[in-house]
Design a protein around this motif. Structure first.
Motif, PDB file in Angstrom:
ATOM      1  N   ALA A  31       0.795   7.532   5.986  1.00 36.58           N
ATOM      2  CA  ALA A  31       1.070   7.304   4.551  1.00 36.58           C
ATOM      3  C   ALA A  31      -0.081   6.535   3.901  1.00 36.58           C
ATOM      4  N   ASP A  32      -0.567   5.510   4.591  1.00 36.45           N
ATOM      5  CA  ASP A  32      -1.683   4.720   4.054  1.00 36.45           C
ATOM      6  C   ASP A  32      -2.933   5.598   3.894  1.00 36.45           C
TER       7      ASP A  32
ATOM      8  N   TRP B 208      -3.875  10.358  -3.054  1.00 33.22           N
ATOM      9  CA  TRP B 208      -3.202   9.735  -4.196  1.00 33.22           C
ATOM     10  C   TRP B 208      -4.182   9.493  -5.342  1.00 33.22           C
ATOM     11  N   ALA B 209      -5.358   8.972  -4.985  1.00 35.64           N
ATOM     12  CA  ALA B 209      -6.344   8.571  -6.001  1.00 35.64           C
ATOM     13  C   ALA B 209      -6.809   9.755  -6.842  1.00 35.64           C
TER      14      ALA B 209
ATOM     15  N   TYR C 152       0.864  -1.184   0.000  1.00 33.28           N
ATOM     16  CA  TYR C 152       0.000   0.000   0.000  1.00 33.28           C
ATOM     17  C   TYR C 152       0.897   1.229   0.000  1.00 33.28           C
ATOM     18  N   MET C 153       0.718   2.113  -0.897  1.00 32.29           N
ATOM     19  CA  MET C 153       1.489   3.369  -0.932  1.00 32.29           C
ATOM     20  C   MET C 153       3.001   3.096  -0.849  1.00 32.29           C
TER      21      MET C 153
ATOM     22  N   SER D  46      -3.027   8.611   3.228  1.00 24.80           N
ATOM     23  CA  SER D  46      -2.877   9.566   2.117  1.00 24.80           C
ATOM     24  C   SER D  46      -3.302   8.950   0.782  1.00 24.80           C
ATOM     25  N   SER D  47      -3.732   7.701   0.791  1.00 24.26           N
ATOM     26  CA  SER D  47      -4.134   7.056  -0.473  1.00 24.26           C
ATOM     27  C   SER D  47      -5.373   7.720  -1.078  1.00 24.26           C
TER      28      SER D  47
ATOM     29  N   PRO E 184       1.445  -2.375   4.791  1.00 25.73           N
ATOM     30  CA  PRO E 184       0.477  -1.550   5.523  1.00 25.73           C
ATOM     31  C   PRO E 184       0.909  -1.320   6.974  1.00 25.73           C
ATOM     32  N   TRP E 185       0.337  -0.294   7.578  1.00 21.69           N
ATOM     33  CA  TRP E 185       0.720   0.048   8.955  1.00 21.69           C
ATOM     34  C   TRP E 185       0.476  -1.103   9.924  1.00 21.69           C
ATOM     35  N   GLN E 186      -0.534  -1.891   9.659  1.00 17.39           N
ATOM     36  CA  GLN E 186      -0.794  -3.000  10.590  1.00 17.39           C
ATOM     37  C   GLN E 186       0.370  -3.992  10.606  1.00 17.39           C
TER      38      GLN E 186
ATOM     39  N   HIS F 296       2.870   9.813  -5.030  1.00 16.10           N
ATOM     40  CA  HIS F 296       2.022  11.007  -5.111  1.00 16.10           C
ATOM     41  C   HIS F 296       2.367  11.887  -6.313  1.00 16.10           C
TER      42      HIS F 296
ATOM     43  N   LYS G 221       0.766   4.627   8.970  1.00 12.88           N
ATOM     44  CA  LYS G 221      -0.695   4.802   8.987  1.00 12.88           C
ATOM     45  C   LYS G 221      -1.058   6.120   8.302  1.00 12.88           C
TER      46      LYS G 221
ATOM     47  N   LEU H 234      -0.890   7.735 -12.845  1.00 14.19           N
ATOM     48  CA  LEU H 234      -1.617   6.689 -12.125  1.00 14.19           C
ATOM     49  C   LEU H 234      -1.432   5.363 -12.877  1.00 14.19           C
TER      50      LEU H 234
ATOM     51  N   SER I 187       9.376  12.280 -10.365  1.00 11.41           N
ATOM     52  CA  SER I 187       8.707  10.970 -10.394  1.00 11.41           C
ATOM     53  C   SER I 187       7.945  10.792 -11.703  1.00 11.41           C
TER      54      SER I 187
END
Lengths: 183, 183, 183, 183
Positions: free
Chosen positions: D72-73, D79-80, A60-61, D75-76, A65-67, D116, D70, B126, B122
């Motif tokens: 960063a996640d 991102w989208a 993810y990103m 921020s998705s 993931p953070w988890q 991003h 978390k 997308l 970058s």
């Protein structure tokens, strides 16, 4: 007997299917990190008793993931006492894109294993990258450090190409065999 | 006027086609590193006069080929005098596999630009990663740090998917536009 | 008996000293890549006969020098026939800065080993990173993926801190022991 | 006027001091990610209004802590919709070891910025890596991709070497200047 555990986080079920497939190949136990990034004390003990630990997470990103990272951060208490030193490790990641920065996740999993003083098992499969190759062949993404899988952003786990699952099963088997040899 | 140069090594012509496509998008000059890893003094001067430099290389054995690295090593004399400080940089890589450790090459190109005190652009596209997505769509590999391209191991440059070339052209244009804004 | 080989490139002798120290710990043979990036056929055979291969290179411009990469690229003929599959691998790097992008070199060495289907041995040493820690203690740079060493930019190999050499010897020993267990 | 924001997580105050120092150099606002990995909606809006965003995190177990991930996640969602496309980015990390896998954290921050569609500013400082160099000189760790700092595992933020803080301030200033030029 060799004990292998796959510890993973899955956001939507795709990574769970890959974890189960790796575990099938490795005859491994499964530990799923929950939505709060936690596992139980019994699961920590399960990891401690394992000869090999295989890390799994989606990307993810540009990273796990953070988890998953919360689990990794929590393992610092084990790091401090070298509790996982010399264990066998492997890793896998899944994301919607064919490439999609998956490698950054693999590098982080490999680094985590190295912080713990581990021994890392590469994928060990040649890529299927000919003009006629399809996503139904093993390692058609062309991974090497660990297992790569892909599931389109708008599809369920049932759309993960069979080649990725075949790779996953073979990788699990490989990690278990090397763990058995080292035991 | 903004000057952009694409400096690349190509082993078999695939990366050359991508370099030419990036250069078309950027209205850039091309500098090809030769089979001995060398470029001429006039080409070094060309790079020095550029506002933006785009690095290109295939991925062989998990990184840029030795010829590209010889060029990078030779740039240490420029590094020492900060000759490329604050230039705009970008990068791309091509290999036979969809994934295939391309990211390790991109990381090394980004690190090289950083060693020179550069500013990195970058990909800015997308990913096309839906179930119905094809390799004829832009960024269907799902890159982000730089441009990714793929050409099957048994095929010529004419088999590079059109989506990868479309991405390449758009990335060249993007790097040139940002270089123009910074000038 | 377990056969370990350290294959390395050294530009100015610093990395040679580290290679010799790792080799001392591992009771390993040494193969030095020459200034043209070549090794002899007898040396390729030496690598083929080894249970473990330890890669060593300085970090120049954010990666292993071109001579090391030429060796890595040449190993593609072995890659194609899985000649080094399941061998044990390790790696080390040296550069003038304490940090200085050494990790990018280690990542590339680990990736190379993974391309070959290898099993990677981490450093396996806790860092010496307390306020009172000195560079004369083992792993005072705090590596984990492989061995890190540092030699100031204006000094000879005799100025490499003793702690880095102590780490080097211990890492060589560790790689050899794990290779012996796997045999 | 150029708006720069430093968004960071700090576990024990060391990274906070570095964040404050970077912010001083950049004349930047500060956003601290809380212990649950969250920031407020007003802080998300602050980031949205910024011309440049500088990411900061310690390195724990080979990567940014879960709280940063978390963020960063989360921020998705931005991102989208390409909400941060073409913004200027930079990053820094701190940990107890001189090296200590800090680079893996920097790679992940650079990758996040790239996801991003950002433009990344390197450290832009030559290393202080001579025999007589001390940790009181700027960039004595020898970073290039972003800012590196180190604080011993048993010491408070007051023991972060002055050279690391000098580097931090200069890096903040550099990011702000490049953001101003691009505006």
């Amino acid at each position: 007997m060799t004990a292998v555990t796959v510890v993973y986080f899955s956001g939507y079920g795709h990574t769970r299917l890959i974890a189960e497939t790796v575990a099938e190949g490795a005859q491994a136990a499964l530990v799923e990190i929950d939505g709060q990034g936690d596992i139980t004390e019994a699961q920590w003990e399960q990891l401690q008793q394992s000869d090999a630990i295989i890390f799994g997470a989606p990307t993810y990103m540009g990273g796990a993931p953070w988890q998953f990272k919360k689990f990794a951060d929590a393992s610092s208490r084990i790091w401090a006492v070298r509790g996982w030193q010399d264990k066998i490790f492997g890793g896998f990641t899944n994301s919607a894109s064919l490439n999609g920065d998956k490698q950054v996740t693999l590098i982080s999993l490999q680094t985590l294993a190295s912080q713990h003083g581990g021994i890392w098992v590469s994928l060990g499969q040649l890529p299927a990258n000919k003009l006629a190759s399809t996503r139904e062949e093993a390692n058609s993404l062309g991974g090497s450090v660990g297992l790569l899988a892909q599931s389109p952003s708008d599809a369920g786990a049932d759309k993960i190409p069979s080649g990725d699952l075949e790779s996953a099963k073979a990788y699990g088997k490989r990690v278990a065999e090397i763990a058995a040899r080292l035991k």
